[in-house]
Design a protein around this motif. Structure first.
Motif, PDB file in Angstrom:
ATOM      1  N   ALA A 122       0.842  -1.207   0.000  1.00 18.17           N
ATOM      2  CA  ALA A 122       0.000   0.000   0.000  1.00 18.17           C
ATOM      3  C   ALA A 122       0.874   1.252   0.000  1.00 18.17           C
ATOM      4  N   TYR A 125       2.576   1.661  -3.334  1.00 16.42           N
ATOM      5  CA  TYR A 125       1.600   2.037  -4.354  1.00 16.42           C
ATOM      6  C   TYR A 125       1.451   3.563  -4.405  1.00 16.42           C
ATOM      7  N   ALA A 207      -4.145   3.021   3.323  1.00 16.82           N
ATOM      8  CA  ALA A 207      -5.091   1.900   3.281  1.00 16.82           C
ATOM      9  C   ALA A 207      -5.851   1.771   4.591  1.00 16.82           C
ATOM     10  N   LEU A 241      -6.970   2.334  -0.234  1.00 14.07           N
ATOM     11  CA  LEU A 241      -6.935   0.895  -0.499  1.00 14.07           C
ATOM     12  C   LEU A 241      -7.527   0.119   0.686  1.00 14.07           C
ATOM     13  N   ASP A 268      -8.432  -4.997  -2.035  1.00 15.05           N
ATOM     14  CA  ASP A 268      -7.343  -4.593  -2.924  1.00 15.05           C
ATOM     15  C   ASP A 268      -6.098  -5.413  -2.621  1.00 15.05           C
ATOM     16  N   ILE A 269      -5.943  -5.734  -1.346  1.00 12.64           N
ATOM     17  CA  ILE A 269      -4.817  -6.552  -0.902  1.00 12.64           C
ATOM     18  C   ILE A 269      -5.374  -7.551   0.115  1.00 12.64           C
ATOM     19  N   THR A 288      -2.700  -9.531  -4.372  1.00 15.76           N
ATOM     20  CA  THR A 288      -3.231  -8.231  -4.765  1.00 15.76           C
ATOM     21  C   THR A 288      -3.743  -8.233  -6.193  1.00 15.76           C
ATOM     22  N   ARG A 291      -4.546  -3.655 -10.482  1.00 19.96           N
ATOM     23  CA  ARG A 291      -4.446  -2.203 -10.262  1.00 19.96           C
ATOM     24  C   ARG A 291      -3.322  -1.867  -9.273  1.00 19.96           C
ATOM     25  N   VAL A 292      -3.293  -2.577  -8.138  1.00 17.59           N
ATOM     26  CA  VAL A 292      -2.282  -2.264  -7.120  1.00 17.59           C
ATOM     27  C   VAL A 292      -0.895  -2.630  -7.637  1.00 17.59           C
TER      28      VAL A 292
END
Ligand SMILES: *Cc1c(COP(=O)(O)O)cnc(C)c1O
Length: 424
Positions: A122, A125, A207, A241, A268-269, A288, A291-292
């Motif tokens: 996160a 990212y 996140a 996230l 997302d994760i 994940t 996108r991430v």
């Protein structure tokens, strides 16, 4: 007591324990099915699945075979620059059964480490997006995410050791945990604190991290799927996230393969661990989305900065693959539903006992919350005398057994839990 036991008691640390005033540790000689066999020959029904991992029980022929076969080929090779089939096959299985659109897998060596990796994903990212101000995490109270420092920083601030390490821990944000048990009782007030925190702080948030539906070691609390649905919506609205920690809840424990499915929510994760290898060895994974993953590499140079020595250990990957196959081939949903029903029928009557504050059941999880802290050593001794292994903590006497318990074993477990209520 044998010499080795005396030596062990004097020199070997146990979890969350004093080395100088150790509480008794029962010596286990072997384990099979749902039974733990002690050195002195006593046999105990395992109500803990070895901290929620041993979902198939012990000495499982399929898992033994996978371990044996892999050990004949190779026990381990480094994952930096080398790879192997057990990792690839396990990744494929994980991506096919996990919720949402997970596409990338990082194999870590324990649950706590998989949480550290999730936090790093996160952070990296947002760094790669040039949004370095998004570096904090929001979670809910009563959570548990592990004992390493990043993970500890998002554990419950009261029960989660923050007082010991406050000067060292990163400061995160905490919203009130939901209390509702099902969607039928849903009340918008449940989400108010979380909504307020994310509205006020989203600019600095990398996140949100939380355990889906069941908060485990932070208090064995069960909450409404609607809370998780609203968390997902708010994370989307505010561009934050969502990390879902399924380390305790994954692989069928709550009646769904993953607890996020109760709310039909996609992370997302995602962190998985504990039951991943059926309790055979330590392995976890952080998964994940495209996108991430693409976001982490957005600046063209980004690499994910983590790499444990024993990353994707082949023995662990092989046994995890076999464990997932065994689970999928078994009637796990019917088994977990049956355990749930039996726990509900068996534990609910204890609500009337003066020492019991609350009774909670979901899937293969049965919790008695007492009005006062449980005297662990004493209660454990009574339970062992009745042929049952449990490890209460705080005010909680609970079971998360292997899915393979038969009815007689389940009833013995439930009866033993009832038999100690007068002692706690
Ligand atoms: C147990 C647990 C962890 C930590 O896993 P370890 O393998 O003990 O490091 C993290 N999150 C949750 C929800 C857990 O139950």
């Amino acid at each position: 007591m044998d010499d080795w036991q005396r030596f062990e008691r004097e020199h070997v640390w146990h979890p969350y324990a004093s080395m100088l005033q150790p509480v008794p540790a029962y010596a286990v000689h072997r384990a099979e099915g749902a039974w733990l066999e002690l050195e002195d020959g006593r046999r105990l029904i395992d109500g803990m699945a070895s901290w929620w991992c041993a979902i198939h029980g012990y000495h499982v022929p399929e898992l033994n075979a996978a371990l044996r076969a892999q050990s004949e080929r190779m026990a381990h090779v480094m994952f930096g620059g080398l790879t192997h089939r057990p990792a690839a096959e396990l990744a494929q299985r994980l991506l096919s059964i996990t919720p949402g659109d997970m596409q990338y897998v990082f194999f870590a060596d324990s649950g706590s480490v998989s949480v550290e990796v999730a936090l790093k994903m996160a952070l990296q990212y947002w760094q790669a997006q040039g949004q370095t101000q998004k570096h904090r995490f929001l979670t809910i109270r009563h959570g548990y995410h592990g004992d390493t420092f990043g993970a500890m920083s998002v554990c419950d601030p009261v029960s989660g050791m923050h007082h010991l390490f406050a000067s060292f821990l990163p400061q995160q944000l905490f919203a009130d945990a939901p209390t509702a048990q099902c969607d039928a009782e849903w009340d918008e007030a449940q989400i108010a604190s979380f909504r307020q925190q994310i509205e006020a702080h989203h600019h600095t948030l990398a996140a949100v991290i939380l355990e889906p539906i069941v908060q485990g070691a932070g208090g064995m609390r069960i909450y409404a799927p609607e809370f998780l649905r609203q968390v997902r919506r708010l994370c989307d609205d505010y561009d934050v996230l969502l990390i879902i920690d399924e380390i305790a809840t994954g692989f069928g424990r709550t009646g769904c393969m993953f607890a996020a499915e109760h709310a039909d929510v996609a992370p997302d994760i995602l962190c998985v661990g504990k039951a991943l290898t059926g309790g055979y060895m330590t392995l976890a994974a952080t998964l994940t989305t495209g996108r991430v993953c693409q976001g982490i590499h957005a600046d063209g140079a980004g690499v994910l900065m983590h790499g444990p020595t024993f990353m994707a250990n082949p023995l662990a990957c092989a046994v995890a693959g076999a464990s997932i196959d065994l689970l999928l081939a078994s009637p796990w949903q019917a088994r977990v539903r049956h355990i749930e029903q039996r726990l509900r029928e068996g534990l609910e009557p204890y609500r009337a006992h003066a020492a019991v504050h609350d009774v909670r059941v979901l899937g293969a999880i049965g919790v008695l919350e007492m009005t006062r802290p449980v005297d662990v050593a004493r209660v454990q001794q009574r339970l062992v005398a009745r042929g049952v292994w449990l490890r209460p903590f705080g005010r909680l006497l609970y079971t998360m057994p292997p899915y393979i318990l038969d009815d007689a074993q389940l009833d013995q477990l439930i009866a033993a839990m009832g038999s100690v209520l007068d002692d706690v």
